[in-house]
Design a protein around this motif. Structure first.
Motif, PDB file in Angstrom:
ATOM      1  N   SER A 101       0.825  -1.205   0.000  1.00 35.13           N
ATOM      2  CA  SER A 101       0.000   0.000   0.000  1.00 35.13           C
ATOM      3  C   SER A 101       0.856   1.250   0.000  1.00 35.13           C
ATOM      4  CB  SER A 101      -0.908  -0.001   1.243  1.00 35.13           C
ATOM      5  OG  SER A 101      -1.607   1.216   1.350  1.00 35.13           O
ATOM      6  N   ARG A 102       0.399   2.235  -0.773  1.00 30.62           N
ATOM      7  CA  ARG A 102       1.028   3.557  -0.771  1.00 30.62           C
ATOM      8  C   ARG A 102      -0.087   4.594  -0.778  1.00 30.62           C
ATOM      9  NH1 ARG A 102       3.825   0.294  -4.206  1.00 30.62           N
ATOM     10  NH2 ARG A 102       6.030  -0.056  -3.729  1.00 30.62           N
ATOM     11  N   ASN A 103      -0.045   5.505   0.187  1.00 30.62           N
ATOM     12  CA  ASN A 103      -1.081   6.525   0.330  1.00 30.62           C
ATOM     13  C   ASN A 103      -0.441   7.873   0.584  1.00 30.62           C
ATOM     14  OD1 ASN A 103      -3.798   4.873   0.695  1.00 30.62           O
ATOM     15  ND2 ASN A 103      -2.198   3.826   1.856  1.00 30.62           N
ATOM     16  N   GLY A 104      -1.112   8.910   0.179  1.00 26.95           N
ATOM     17  CA  GLY A 104      -0.641  10.262   0.455  1.00 26.95           C
ATOM     18  C   GLY A 104      -1.804  11.230   0.447  1.00 26.95           C
ATOM     19  N   GLY A 105      -1.583  12.393   1.029  1.00 25.16           N
ATOM     20  CA  GLY A 105      -2.645  13.384   1.063  1.00 25.16           C
ATOM     21  C   GLY A 105      -2.140  14.762   1.416  1.00 25.16           C
ATOM     22  N   LEU A 106      -2.906  15.778   1.001  1.00 24.12           N
ATOM     23  CA  LEU A 106      -2.620  17.175   1.302  1.00 24.12           C
ATOM     24  C   LEU A 106      -3.884  17.817   1.875  1.00 24.12           C
ATOM     25  CD1 LEU A 106      -0.800  18.199  -2.014  1.00 24.12           C
ATOM     26  CD2 LEU A 106       0.293  17.573   0.163  1.00 24.12           C
ATOM     27  N   HIS A 107      -3.703  18.736   2.802  1.00 25.73           N
ATOM     28  CA  HIS A 107      -4.827  19.453   3.401  1.00 25.73           C
ATOM     29  C   HIS A 107      -4.465  20.922   3.567  1.00 25.73           C
ATOM     30  CE1 HIS A 107      -8.046  20.581   6.204  1.00 25.73           C
ATOM     31  NE2 HIS A 107      -7.101  21.182   6.892  1.00 25.73           N
ATOM     32  N   TYR A 108      -5.455  21.785   3.303  1.00 29.53           N
ATOM     33  CA  TYR A 108      -5.266  23.211   3.526  1.00 29.53           C
ATOM     34  C   TYR A 108      -6.603  23.820   3.919  1.00 29.53           C
ATOM     35  CZ  TYR A 108      -4.349  28.170   2.751  1.00 29.53           C
ATOM     36  OH  TYR A 108      -4.229  29.531   2.913  1.00 29.53           O
ATOM     37  N   ASP A 109      -6.581  24.604   4.985  1.00 28.81           N
ATOM     38  CA  ASP A 109      -7.775  25.377   5.341  1.00 28.81           C
ATOM     39  C   ASP A 109      -7.344  26.732   5.874  1.00 28.81           C
ATOM     40  OD1 ASP A 109      -8.099  25.533   8.476  1.00 28.81           O
ATOM     41  OD2 ASP A 109      -7.519  23.470   8.092  1.00 28.81           O
ATOM     42  N   ALA A 110      -8.193  27.712   5.659  1.00 26.94           N
ATOM     43  CA  ALA A 110      -7.863  29.075   6.061  1.00 26.94           C
ATOM     44  C   ALA A 110      -9.134  29.896   6.231  1.00 26.94           C
ATOM     45  CB  ALA A 110      -6.947  29.738   5.024  1.00 26.94           C
ATOM     46  N   LYS A 111      -9.024  30.920   7.075  1.00 24.92           N
ATOM     47  CA  LYS A 111     -10.083  31.919   7.244  1.00 24.92           C
ATOM     48  C   LYS A 111      -9.465  33.298   7.070  1.00 24.92           C
ATOM     49  CE  LYS A 111     -13.065  29.362  10.467  1.00 24.92           C
ATOM     50  NZ  LYS A 111     -13.704  29.380  11.809  1.00 24.92           N
ATOM     51  N   TRP A 112     -10.220  34.214   6.468  1.00 21.08           N
ATOM     52  CA  TRP A 112      -9.721  35.569   6.292  1.00 21.08           C
ATOM     53  C   TRP A 112     -10.893  36.536   6.235  1.00 21.08           C
ATOM     54  CZ3 TRP A 112     -10.090  31.867   2.580  1.00 21.08           C
ATOM     55  CH2 TRP A 112     -10.736  32.187   1.394  1.00 21.08           C
ATOM     56  N   ASN A 113     -10.561  37.809   6.092  1.00 22.40           N
ATOM     57  CA  ASN A 113     -11.576  38.863   6.028  1.00 22.40           C
ATOM     58  C   ASN A 113     -12.464  38.826   7.266  1.00 22.40           C
ATOM     59  OD1 ASN A 113     -13.042  41.030   5.061  1.00 22.40           O
ATOM     60  ND2 ASN A 113     -14.262  39.801   3.622  1.00 22.40           N
ATOM     61  N   ASP A 114     -11.819  38.839   8.455  1.00 20.09           N
ATOM     62  CA  ASP A 114     -12.540  38.796   9.738  1.00 20.09           C
ATOM     63  C   ASP A 114     -13.421  37.562   9.837  1.00 20.09           C
ATOM     64  OD1 ASP A 114     -11.404  41.208  10.564  1.00 20.09           O
ATOM     65  OD2 ASP A 114     -12.999  42.383   9.621  1.00 20.09           O
ATOM     66  N   ASP A 115     -12.929  36.433   9.351  1.00 13.24           N
ATOM     67  CA  ASP A 115     -13.624  35.143   9.375  1.00 13.24           C
ATOM     68  C   ASP A 115     -14.890  35.139   8.519  1.00 13.24           C
ATOM     69  OD1 ASP A 115     -11.674  34.311  11.064  1.00 13.24           O
ATOM     70  OD2 ASP A 115     -12.905  34.305  12.873  1.00 13.24           O
ATOM     71  N   LYS A 116     -15.039  36.107   7.624  1.00 15.70           N
ATOM     72  CA  LYS A 116     -16.208  36.118   6.748  1.00 15.70           C
ATOM     73  C   LYS A 116     -16.047  35.147   5.584  1.00 15.70           C
ATOM     74  CE  LYS A 116     -17.455  40.930   7.746  1.00 15.70           C
ATOM     75  NZ  LYS A 116     -17.629  42.289   7.174  1.00 15.70           N
ATOM     76  N   GLN A 117     -14.825  34.767   5.281  1.00 15.74           N
ATOM     77  CA  GLN A 117     -14.567  33.835   4.199  1.00 15.74           C
ATOM     78  C   GLN A 117     -13.663  32.711   4.700  1.00 15.74           C
ATOM     79  OE1 GLN A 117     -13.462  37.332   1.454  1.00 15.74           O
ATOM     80  NE2 GLN A 117     -14.127  35.773  -0.006  1.00 15.74           N
ATOM     81  N   SER A 118     -13.920  31.512   4.220  1.00 19.40           N
ATOM     82  CA  SER A 118     -13.108  30.364   4.628  1.00 19.40           C
ATOM     83  C   SER A 118     -13.069  29.336   3.512  1.00 19.40           C
ATOM     84  CB  SER A 118     -13.680  29.717   5.899  1.00 19.40           C
ATOM     85  OG  SER A 118     -14.965  29.173   5.656  1.00 19.40           O
ATOM     86  N   ILE A 119     -12.018  28.543   3.504  1.00 16.51           N
ATOM     87  CA  ILE A 119     -11.868  27.465   2.530  1.00 16.51           C
ATOM     88  C   ILE A 119     -11.256  26.265   3.233  1.00 16.51           C
ATOM     89  CG2 ILE A 119      -9.565  28.173   1.748  1.00 16.51           C
ATOM     90  CD1 ILE A 119     -10.454  27.272  -1.079  1.00 16.51           C
ATOM     91  N   ASN A 120     -11.694  25.085   2.842  1.00 17.59           N
ATOM     92  CA  ASN A 120     -11.165  23.837   3.384  1.00 17.59           C
ATOM     93  C   ASN A 120     -11.053  22.862   2.220  1.00 17.59           C
ATOM     94  OD1 ASN A 120     -11.124  21.108   4.581  1.00 17.59           O
ATOM     95  ND2 ASN A 120     -11.496  22.165   6.499  1.00 17.59           N
ATOM     96  N   THR A 121      -9.844  22.408   1.930  1.00 12.23           N
ATOM     97  CA  THR A 121      -9.642  21.542   0.772  1.00 12.23           C
ATOM     98  C   THR A 121      -8.721  20.376   1.113  1.00 12.23           C
ATOM     99  OG1 THR A 121      -8.928  21.504  -1.548  1.00 12.23           O
ATOM    100  CG2 THR A 121      -7.706  22.930  -0.044  1.00 12.23           C
ATOM    101  N   ASN A 122      -8.954  19.226   0.444  1.00 13.01           N
ATOM    102  CA  ASN A 122      -8.185  18.015   0.694  1.00 13.01           C
ATOM    103  C   ASN A 122      -7.920  17.293  -0.617  1.00 13.01           C
ATOM    104  OD1 ASN A 122      -8.528  17.825   3.841  1.00 13.01           O
ATOM    105  ND2 ASN A 122     -10.596  18.111   3.045  1.00 13.01           N
ATOM    106  N   TYR A 123      -6.751  16.692  -0.711  1.00 11.69           N
ATOM    107  CA  TYR A 123      -6.409  15.844  -1.845  1.00 11.69           C
ATOM    108  C   TYR A 123      -5.839  14.541  -1.298  1.00 11.69           C
ATOM    109  CZ  TYR A 123      -3.797  13.821  -5.716  1.00 11.69           C
ATOM    110  OH  TYR A 123      -3.308  12.957  -6.654  1.00 11.69           O
ATOM    111  N   LYS A 124      -6.324  13.410  -1.833  1.00  5.77           N
ATOM    112  CA  LYS A 124      -5.836  12.109  -1.397  1.00  5.77           C
ATOM    113  C   LYS A 124      -5.527  11.242  -2.610  1.00  5.77           C
ATOM    114  CE  LYS A 124      -8.507  11.982   2.891  1.00  5.77           C
ATOM    115  NZ  LYS A 124      -9.538  11.245   3.659  1.00  5.77           N
TER     116      LYS A 124
END
Length: 647
Positions: free
Chosen positions: A319-342
């Motif tokens: 087995s070989r597995n990998g993944g990336l994750h990124y999340d962030a909030k900005w503009n006084d927490d009015k905008q946010s993003i959460n993304t994942n790649y596996k």
């Protein structure tokens, strides 16, 4: 030599002395006003020096408790029960007394307190805030380099099995958040197995309501058992990671790595895993959304299974597995993003051997079967969630999720069957080869708006789901049958090419409006339009005299297209007061169904109406999840009564 002998003697002398240092604390708990024995009161004993939890328990049916893992010294005794003031007392455990009985402890209702009493002490190990149980990580002893998983195992009421599955209050924990945000999607083990326990400040356990219930404030009954890992402030910025590697005999190995970079409200993580020891992944909970289980039945048909088919514990996996994750909030927490790649690659080689005996009225049949197989699965998945608060009352959330799966499966099978007298009954030889690719795409947009009147809300949901699957396989099977004297009586041969092409499309919309009638009663209206389209082209080809698979076998082939249109509307009442919740309403839907057989040209059309009145009642006796639910849905479901009690 003498020194070694003295050390051994000292060890054997001190061991029973150490065992004798554990002491017991007994007592009972009653209600101050009514003198009723109180059941299931939480009783904690902490060290007065550092507030580390030493023992934990609850009162039994007689209101009694017993803590038996105490050492001599000064301790803090704490008792908590929903609706009652916390009881805190300093207790001295005497080394000369094996047991200590503190007698009756009387708890006082908060409503009877004339003024708030604040007892200042070091952090309490466990707190109950409404429907949330909060564990203070600093009150539990952990070893250096421990993971969150090791910390959870010490919490009362939480169990973690060998695969990392978490059970709390009798239910499986399906979500583990980090500071309220998803981390690698719905994959709890990526948090519990990789984040260090010393980074954790508190752990919150609660039933997460659906997005719609959270927005409207009206409980729709959809809840997910969730853990929220709250990190220490000084751990929210910086980077950390881990690297593990191991090897053993017979060329077994495993390695995994992870790096996390946290900077305020931005988080980036990456992980990798490889090995052949049976650890096939860190936990791919999302795989079921687009898994491609391609199999060939004994009759020769190819079918697609929605179940996970990666690895069932048989064979040698690489087995070989990998993944990336990124999340962030900005503009006084009015905008946010959460993304994942596996990404995942799994290769399994194995073989099996089976010996069976069937004792029938007509005689005994002995069978021997062997099989060899090689299965390969390759997957990629990408998802992203973007949310923007347009103003203080309206929000838009967009979710995009896509994945690709490739499978390659090869199997050879041979079996013999014999009679009890040793004569041959039959033989079977079969080979299967299958290659398949599945593509999946999902997108949704949710708009929510809170209107001026408190409790009055409006929401609009639109989503699109697309799936496409293509498989190609070969089935070669030879079955031979023998008589009593060993003569061949018949032979059955199957040599076919199997092709399966399918696609599914679903477009869904839903509009919901809530109107509060008073502080306890609300009215909910909803309407939805669903458009579904699917096609399945399954073809089996026999080999012709030219050596090509170009002779269509109509007995094992079909080609259908299906179109469905749903209009669904309904209204329901929601009544919620104190610990009781009651829902009653009805939904009606019109369905236009059309199926076309592309081989014969025949069309099947159906139009019908579904009517689904439903009602549910729930009463929560306490915040420790003692509840009774009665659910009634007509006409499809019978009366269902649910009763649950968690300590």
């Amino acid at each position: 030599m003498k020194l070694t002998f003295l050390i051994i003697i000292c060890v054997f002398i001190t061991m029973p002395l150490m065992a004798q240092q554990m002491h017991t604390l007994r007592g009972s708990v009653i209600d101050t006003a009514s003198n009723i024995k109180m059941v299931n009161v939480s009783v904690s004993m902490m060290s007065a020096k550092d507030s580390i939890l030493k023992d934990f328990g609850r009162t039994n049916a007689n209101g009694e408790f017993q803590l038996s893992k105490l050492k001599p010294g000064r301790h803090i005794l704490m008792m908590t029960y929903p609706g009652y003031a916390d009881y805190i007392e300093y207790i001295q455990i005497d080394s000369t007394k094996k047991e200590k009985d503190i007698g009756q402890v009387k708890l006082i209702l908060k409503a009877n307190l004339l003024a708030e009493v604040l007892v200042k002490a070091k952090a309490v190990a466990v707190k109950v805030k409404g429907d949330t149980t909060e564990f203070n990580a600093g009150s539990f002893e952990i070893q250096p380099n421990s993971r969150v998983e090791d910390l959870l195992k010490q919490f009362p009421g939480i169990q973690v099995d060998k695969d990392g599955k978490i059970t709390a209050q009798g239910e499986t924990v399906k979500k583990v958040l980090v500071d309220g945000e998803e981390f690698f999607g719905d994959d709890p083990t990526l948090v519990t197995k990789n984040i260090r326990a010393d980074m954790v400040d508190k752990v919150q356990l609660y039933d997460k309501k659906s997005d719609q219930a959270t927005f409207t404030g009206i409980d729709d009954g959809e809840k997910t058992k969730t853990l929220n890992i709250k990190l220490k402030e000084d751990k929210k910025s910086g980077y950390f990671g881990k690297l593990e590697a191991g090897g053993g005999t017979d060329d077994f190995y495993r390695g995994q790595s992870m790096i996390n970079i946290f900077k305020g409200k931005r988080k980036f993580s990456a992980y990798g895993l490889g090995g052949n020891d049976g650890t096939v992944s860190l936990g791919w909970e999302d795989a079921g959304k687009y898994s491609s289980g391609v199999q060939v039945s004994d009759g020769g048909g190819i079918y697609i299974s929605g179940e996970r088919s990666d690895y069932n514990g048989q064979g040698i996996p690489v087995s070989r597995n990998g993944g990336l994750h990124y999340d962030a909030k900005w503009n006084d927490d009015k905008q946010s993003i959460n993304t994942n790649y596996k990404i995942s690659h799994l290769d399994v080689d194995g073989n099996s051997s089976t010996v069976t005996q069937n004792n029938l009225p007509t005689g005994t049949i002995n069978s021997n079967a062997t099989s060899d197989y090689n299965n390969m699965t390759f997957r990629q998945k990408l998802d992203a969630t973007y949310e923007v608060k347009l103003d203080t009352s309206s929000t838009i959330r967009v979710i995009v999720d896509g994945g690709v799966s490739d499978v390659d499966r090869n199997e050879s099978y041979f079996s013999t069957g014999g009679r009890g007298d040793g004569t041959l009954l039959n033989t079977s030889r079969r080979t299967n080869t299958n290659e398949g690719t599945e593509q999946q795409f999902f997108a949704s947009a949710l708009y929510t708006k809170k209107l001026k009147k408190k409790g009055r809300t409006f929401s609009l949901l639109a989503s699109q789901d697309l799936r496409k699957n293509e498989t190609t396989g070969y089935l070669n099977s030879t079955n031979e049958f023998f008589g009593q004297n060993g003569e061949r009586e018949g032979t059955q041969v199957i040599d076919q090419l199997k092709k399966n092409d399918s696609r599914n499309s679903s477009f869904r919309t839903n509009v919901t409006y809530t109107e509060p009638l008073n502080t306890s009663l609300s009215l909910i209206f909803n309407y939805g339009l669903n458009l579904r389209n699917s096609a399945a082209d399954r073809r089996s080809y026999n080999m012709s005299s030219s050596g090509e698979y170009d002779r269509l076998d109509s007995a094992f082939s079909n080609n259908f297209e299906v179109d469905e249109t749903y209009h669904e509307g309904g209204a329901s009442f929601n009544y919620k007061k104190d610990k009781a919740t009651f829902n009653a309403g009805t939904k009606a839907s019109t369905v236009d169904f059309s199926q076309k057989d592309l081989y014969s040209g025949q069309v099947y059309s159906r139009n019908f109406i579904n009517w689904n009145p439903q009602a549910s009642y729930q009463y929560r006796f306490s915040q420790q999840n003692l509840s009774v639910s009665v659910i009634r849905e007509i006409p499809h479901n019978p009366l269902l009564i649910r009763y649950s009690l968690y300590g």
